[in-house]
Motif scaffolding. Structure first.
Motif, PDB file in Angstrom:
ATOM      1  N   ASN A 242       0.858  -0.921   0.067  1.00  0.00           N
ATOM      2  CA  ASN A 242      -0.072   0.069  -0.170  1.00  0.00           C
ATOM      3  C   ASN A 242       0.906   1.104  -0.139  1.00  0.00           C
ATOM      4  OD1 ASN A 242      -2.469  -1.407   0.120  1.00  0.00           O
ATOM      5  ND2 ASN A 242      -2.644  -1.522   2.213  1.00  0.00           N
ATOM      6  N   ALA A 243       2.026   1.097   0.818  1.00  0.00           N
ATOM      7  CA  ALA A 243       3.031   2.289   0.715  1.00  0.00           C
ATOM      8  C   ALA A 243       3.477   2.408  -0.541  1.00  0.00           C
ATOM      9  CB  ALA A 243       3.915   2.183   1.867  1.00  0.00           C
ATOM     10  N   GLY A 244       3.928   1.352  -1.287  1.00  0.00           N
ATOM     11  CA  GLY A 244       4.475   1.510  -2.494  1.00  0.00           C
ATOM     12  C   GLY A 244       3.368   2.080  -3.674  1.00  0.00           C
ATOM     13  N   ASP A 245       2.183   1.806  -3.490  1.00  0.00           N
ATOM     14  CA  ASP A 245       1.095   2.266  -4.523  1.00  0.00           C
ATOM     15  C   ASP A 245       1.087   3.797  -3.950  1.00  0.00           C
ATOM     16  OD1 ASP A 245       0.632  -0.130  -5.358  1.00  0.00           O
ATOM     17  OD2 ASP A 245      -1.377  -0.448  -4.287  1.00  0.00           O
ATOM     18  N   THR A 246       1.202   4.202  -2.716  1.00  0.00           N
ATOM     19  CA  THR A 246       1.084   5.634  -2.478  1.00  0.00           C
ATOM     20  C   THR A 246       2.145   6.372  -3.263  1.00  0.00           C
ATOM     21  OG1 THR A 246       0.058   5.226  -0.310  1.00  0.00           O
ATOM     22  CG2 THR A 246       1.238   7.396  -0.464  1.00  0.00           C
ATOM     23  N   VAL A 247       3.572   5.855  -3.105  1.00  0.00           N
ATOM     24  CA  VAL A 247       4.673   6.418  -3.800  1.00  0.00           C
ATOM     25  C   VAL A 247       4.516   6.516  -5.260  1.00  0.00           C
ATOM     26  CG1 VAL A 247       7.142   5.817  -4.301  1.00  0.00           C
ATOM     27  CG2 VAL A 247       6.245   5.663  -1.813  1.00  0.00           C
ATOM     28  N   LEU A 248       3.861   5.579  -5.926  1.00  0.00           N
ATOM     29  CA  LEU A 248       3.474   5.751  -7.350  1.00  0.00           C
ATOM     30  C   LEU A 248       2.646   6.686  -7.470  1.00  0.00           C
ATOM     31  CD1 LEU A 248       3.254   1.913  -8.159  1.00  0.00           C
ATOM     32  CD2 LEU A 248       5.194   3.359  -9.073  1.00  0.00           C
ATOM     33  N   VAL A 249       1.639   6.977  -6.922  1.00  0.00           N
ATOM     34  CA  VAL A 249       0.615   7.817  -7.002  1.00  0.00           C
ATOM     35  C   VAL A 249       0.995   9.200  -6.961  1.00  0.00           C
ATOM     36  CG1 VAL A 249      -1.654   8.742  -6.168  1.00  0.00           C
ATOM     37  CG2 VAL A 249      -1.606   6.366  -6.516  1.00  0.00           C
ATOM     38  N   GLU A 250       1.745   9.451  -5.717  1.00  0.00           N
ATOM     39  CA  GLU A 250       2.415  10.817  -5.537  1.00  0.00           C
ATOM     40  C   GLU A 250       3.569  11.153  -6.718  1.00  0.00           C
ATOM     41  OE1 GLU A 250       1.067  13.099  -3.213  1.00  0.00           O
ATOM     42  OE2 GLU A 250      -0.307  11.421  -2.854  1.00  0.00           O
ATOM     43  N   LEU A 251       4.163  10.286  -6.919  1.00  0.00           N
ATOM     44  CA  LEU A 251       5.379  10.513  -8.076  1.00  0.00           C
ATOM     45  C   LEU A 251       4.852  10.637  -9.222  1.00  0.00           C
ATOM     46  CD1 LEU A 251       8.315  10.555  -7.699  1.00  0.00           C
ATOM     47  CD2 LEU A 251       8.309   8.045  -8.543  1.00  0.00           C
ATOM     48  N   ALA A 252       3.560  10.035  -9.683  1.00  0.00           N
ATOM     49  CA  ALA A 252       2.856  10.150 -10.981  1.00  0.00           C
ATOM     50  C   ALA A 252       2.424  11.744 -10.809  1.00  0.00           C
ATOM     51  CB  ALA A 252       1.745   9.518 -11.119  1.00  0.00           C
ATOM     52  N   LEU A 254       3.599  14.402  -9.208  1.00  0.00           N
ATOM     53  CA  LEU A 254       4.895  15.308  -9.401  1.00  0.00           C
ATOM     54  C   LEU A 254       5.240  15.216 -11.061  1.00  0.00           C
ATOM     55  CD1 LEU A 254       7.880  15.605  -7.262  1.00  0.00           C
ATOM     56  CD2 LEU A 254       8.297  14.990  -9.584  1.00  0.00           C
ATOM     57  N   PHE A 255       5.078  14.076 -11.630  1.00  0.00           N
ATOM     58  CA  PHE A 255       5.867  13.947 -12.985  1.00  0.00           C
ATOM     59  C   PHE A 255       4.858  14.908 -13.680  1.00  0.00           C
ATOM     60  CE2 PHE A 255       7.649   9.453 -12.355  1.00  0.00           C
ATOM     61  CZ  PHE A 255       8.608  10.075 -12.023  1.00  0.00           C
ATOM     62  N   LYS A 256       3.393  14.805 -13.566  1.00  0.00           N
ATOM     63  CA  LYS A 256       2.522  15.485 -14.578  1.00  0.00           C
ATOM     64  C   LYS A 256       2.464  16.951 -14.384  1.00  0.00           C
ATOM     65  CE  LYS A 256      -1.527  13.546 -13.250  1.00  0.00           C
ATOM     66  NZ  LYS A 256      -2.944  13.061 -13.176  1.00  0.00           N
ATOM     67  N   HIS A 257       3.053  17.344 -13.210  1.00  0.00           N
ATOM     68  CA  HIS A 257       3.503  18.834 -12.842  1.00  0.00           C
ATOM     69  C   HIS A 257       4.951  19.235 -13.437  1.00  0.00           C
ATOM     70  CE1 HIS A 257      -0.201  18.431 -10.230  1.00  0.00           C
ATOM     71  NE2 HIS A 257      -0.319  19.731 -10.657  1.00  0.00           N
ATOM     72  N   SER A 258       5.650  18.371 -13.985  1.00  0.00           N
ATOM     73  CA  SER A 258       6.977  18.611 -14.177  1.00  0.00           C
ATOM     74  C   SER A 258       7.258  18.834 -15.639  1.00  0.00           C
ATOM     75  CB  SER A 258       7.833  17.427 -13.541  1.00  0.00           C
ATOM     76  OG  SER A 258       7.897  17.288 -12.026  1.00  0.00           O
ATOM     77  N   ILE A 259       6.172  18.322 -16.391  1.00  0.00           N
ATOM     78  CA  ILE A 259       6.471  18.150 -17.725  1.00  0.00           C
ATOM     79  C   ILE A 259       5.716  19.330 -18.414  1.00  0.00           C
ATOM     80  CG2 ILE A 259       6.805  15.860 -17.984  1.00  0.00           C
ATOM     81  CD1 ILE A 259       4.078  15.165 -18.464  1.00  0.00           C
ATOM     82  N   ARG A 260       5.980  19.607 -19.879  1.00  0.00           N
ATOM     83  CA  ARG A 260       5.416  20.585 -20.399  1.00  0.00           C
ATOM     84  C   ARG A 260       4.181  20.343 -21.138  1.00  0.00           C
ATOM     85  NH1 ARG A 260      10.094  20.863 -24.901  1.00  0.00           N
ATOM     86  NH2 ARG A 260       9.348  18.640 -24.842  1.00  0.00           N
ATOM     87  N   GLU A 261       3.394  21.254 -21.539  1.00  0.00           N
ATOM     88  CA  GLU A 261       2.012  21.064 -22.165  1.00  0.00           C
ATOM     89  C   GLU A 261       1.721  19.706 -23.115  1.00  0.00           C
ATOM     90  OE1 GLU A 261      -2.074  21.823 -21.791  1.00  0.00           O
ATOM     91  OE2 GLU A 261      -0.664  22.704 -20.596  1.00  0.00           O
ATOM     92  N   ASP A 263       3.841  17.424 -23.747  1.00  0.00           N
ATOM     93  CA  ASP A 263       4.534  16.162 -23.189  1.00  0.00           C
ATOM     94  C   ASP A 263       3.623  14.993 -22.580  1.00  0.00           C
ATOM     95  OD1 ASP A 263       6.847  17.345 -23.844  1.00  0.00           O
ATOM     96  OD2 ASP A 263       7.176  18.056 -21.951  1.00  0.00           O
ATOM     97  N   CYS A 264       4.004  13.697 -22.725  1.00  0.00           N
ATOM     98  CA  CYS A 264       3.158  12.880 -21.974  1.00  0.00           C
ATOM     99  C   CYS A 264       4.148  12.216 -21.083  1.00  0.00           C
ATOM    100  CB  CYS A 264       2.334  12.377 -22.892  1.00  0.00           C
ATOM    101  SG  CYS A 264       1.550  10.835 -22.270  1.00  0.00           S
ATOM    102  N   VAL A 265       3.398  11.691 -19.991  1.00  0.00           N
ATOM    103  CA  VAL A 265       4.120  10.854 -19.124  1.00  0.00           C
ATOM    104  C   VAL A 265       3.089   9.357 -18.862  1.00  0.00           C
ATOM    105  CG1 VAL A 265       3.259  11.825 -16.971  1.00  0.00           C
ATOM    106  CG2 VAL A 265       5.152  10.132 -16.809  1.00  0.00           C
ATOM    107  N   ALA A 266       3.635   8.168 -19.046  1.00  0.00           N
ATOM    108  CA  ALA A 266       2.687   7.125 -19.110  1.00  0.00           C
ATOM    109  C   ALA A 266       3.447   6.244 -17.814  1.00  0.00           C
ATOM    110  CB  ALA A 266       2.642   6.415 -20.225  1.00  0.00           C
ATOM    111  N   ARG A 267       2.627   5.366 -17.353  1.00  0.00           N
ATOM    112  CA  ARG A 267       3.052   4.350 -16.293  1.00  0.00           C
ATOM    113  C   ARG A 267       3.591   3.084 -17.269  1.00  0.00           C
ATOM    114  NH1 ARG A 267       0.624   0.731 -11.359  1.00  0.00           N
ATOM    115  NH2 ARG A 267       2.247   0.051 -10.909  1.00  0.00           N
ATOM    116  N   TRP A 268       4.807   2.782 -17.602  1.00  0.00           N
ATOM    117  CA  TRP A 268       5.145   1.891 -18.689  1.00  0.00           C
ATOM    118  C   TRP A 268       5.109   0.339 -17.938  1.00  0.00           C
ATOM    119  CZ3 TRP A 268       5.492   1.869 -23.298  1.00  0.00           C
ATOM    120  CH2 TRP A 268       6.485   1.216 -24.085  1.00  0.00           C
TER     121      TRP A 268
END
Length: 352
Positions: A242-252, A254-261, A263-268
Motif C-alpha cells: 500500500n505504501a508502494g502504491d502511495t509512492v507511485l500515485v504521488e510520484l505520478a 509530481l511527474f505531471k506537474h514537471s512536464i510541458r503542455e 509532453d506525456c508521461v505514462a506508467r510503463w
C-alpha cells in the motif's frame, strides 16, 4: 494526461444516421417515381407531375449524400421536399381526398433527421401551415374540401403521432448519450493506468506512433525518457505494498506537474515510467530529466509518520528516421540500466 493527448471527443450531439438518410432518399426516389407512373396511367396528370418532381428532388438528396458527401444537405432536401409534397397532397386532396393520410410520416421523419428540439420546431411550423391550408385555403387551383370533423381528427391524430415520435426520439437520444458515455469511459479505462491515472503502456505506444508520424511529416525531433524508481522493492518490503502504491500515485502527480503542455508521461509497467517529449532533442530531454530529478530531490512521501525520500534513474533516447519505436525503447532501457549500474539516481547518457 495533458490536453495534447486527451481522447478525441466524438460529436455526441449528432443523432442523424447518415446511412438511414441515404436509404430514405433512395427509397423515396423510387416510391414517388412508381406512384407517379401509376397516377400517370390513371390520367391524374397534375399529381403524377408533382410525384415525378418529388422523385427528382429525392434524387438530388441522394446525390448530395453519395457525391458531395454532405449528409446535412441531403437531410434538408429530403425533409423539406417531403413537407412540400404533403402541403400539395393536403391542398389538392390527392386521390379521392386520401392525400392528408400521408402526413403521419412527417413527425417521425422530422425528429429523426433533426433531433428532438429542432424536429418539434419543424413539426410545429408544418402543422401551422397544414392548418392554414385546410381551414383557410387560397384559391390557386381546385382544392379539396374536408369536413370540420375530418380536419380536427386529422390534427388530433397528427398530434398523437407527434407525441409518440417525440417520446421515442427522447428515449433514443437518452439511450444514445448513455451508450456514448459508457463507451468513452471504457476507452479511458482501456488507456489509463487505474492506480496513477496516467496513460498505460498501450496508450503510450499509440501516442508514440502518432508522434512518430508527425515527426516524419514536420521533421521535428522526438525523445523519450525511461524512468525507474530506485530501490522500490525495499519500500514495498519495508512499508508494505500500500505504501508502494502511495509512492507511485504521488510520484505520478509530481511527474505531471514537471512536464510541458505538449509532453506525456505514462506508467510503463511496475515502477517504470515513460516520458514522451515531442519537438525535443536528446540534449533538451536531458535538461527536462534534470529538472524532474531536482523536483524529486525536494519531494518526500509521508508513510507511517516518516518522510520517505525517493530517487529515480533515467535513460534517454531520441527517435529519428533510422530507428523504430522498439529500438528507441530498448536503447532507452539500456541507458536506464547503465544509470543504475553507475550508482542509481543518474541520467544516461549525459548530454552537454
Amino acid at each position: 494526461m495533458k490536453k495534447q493527448f486527451a481522447l478525441k471527443n466524438q460529436d455526441d450531439t449528432e443523432f442523424v444516421q447518415p446511412n438511414v438518410i441515404h436509404l430514405f432518399s433512395l427509397v423515396g426516389m423510387f416510391i414517388t417515381l412508381v406512384m407517379g407512373i401509376i397516377e400517370l396511367f390513371n390520367e391524374h396528370t397534375m399529381l403524377a407531375s408533382i410525384l415525378f418532381v418529388a422523385s427528382f428532388v429525392y434524387f438530388l438528396g441522394y446525390f448530395a449524400f453519395t457525391r458531395l458527401n454532405n449528409s446535412a444537405l441531403s437531410a434538408a432536401i429530403i425533409l423539406y421536399s417531403l413537407y412540400l409534397l404533403m402541403f400539395y397532397l393536403v391542398y389538392s386532396g390527392g386521390v379521392e381526398n386520401t392525400g392528408p393520410l400521408w402526413i403521419f410520416m412527417v413527425a417521425p421523419v422530422s425528429v429523426f433527421i433533426h433531433g428532438l428540439k429542432r424536429g418539434l420546431i419543424d413539426i410545429a411550423g408544418f402543422l401551422i401551415i397544414i392548418s392554414l391550408i385546410m381551414f383557410f385555403p387560397i384559391e390557386i387551383m381546385d382544392h379539396a374540401v374536408y369536413s370540420i370533423e375530418f380536419k380536427l381528427r386529422l390534427i388530433y391524430s397528427f398530434l398523437t403521432v407527434t407525441f409518440l415520435s417525440a417520446l421515442y426520439e427522447y428515449s433514443r437520444e437518452k439511450s444514445y448519450l448513455h451508450t456514448v458515455e459508457l463507451s468513452k469511459k471504457y476507452r479511458q479505462l482501456a488507456n489509463l493506468d487505474p492506480l496513477t491515472q496516467l496513460s498505460n503502456r498501450r496508450d503510450a505506444l499509440n501516442i508514440l506512433k502518432r508522434e512518430q508520424v508527425r515527426m516524419k511529416r514536420n521533421k521535428e525531433p522526438l525523445s523519450v525518457i525511461l524512468c525507474d524508481i530506485d530501490f522500490f522493492k525495499k519500500i514495498n518490503d519495508h512499508y508494505g505494498h500500500n505504501a508502494g502504491d502511495t509512492v507511485l500515485v504521488e510520484l505520478a502527480k509530481l511527474f505531471k506537474h514537471s512536464i510541458r503542455e505538449q509532453d506525456c508521461v505514462a506508467r510503463w509497467g511496475g515502477e517504470e515510467f515513460l516520458f514522451i517529449l515531442p519537438q525535443t532533442t536528446a540534449e533538451n530531454a536531458n535538461i527536462i530529466a534534470e529538472k524532474i530529478q531536482e523536483n524529486i530531490h525536494e519531494f518526500a512521501v509521508p508513510i507511517e509518520g516518516e518522510e520517505v525520500s525517493i530517487t529515480v534513474s533515467m535513460g534517454i533516447e531520441q527517435l529519428d528516421r533510422s530507428k523504430n519505436i522498439d529500438n528507441v525503447i530498448n536503447s532507452a532501457d539500456k541507458y536506464l540500466y547503465q544509470a543504475k549500474d553507475a550508482g542509481r539516481n543518474q541520467i544516461f547518457p549525459k548530454h552537454k
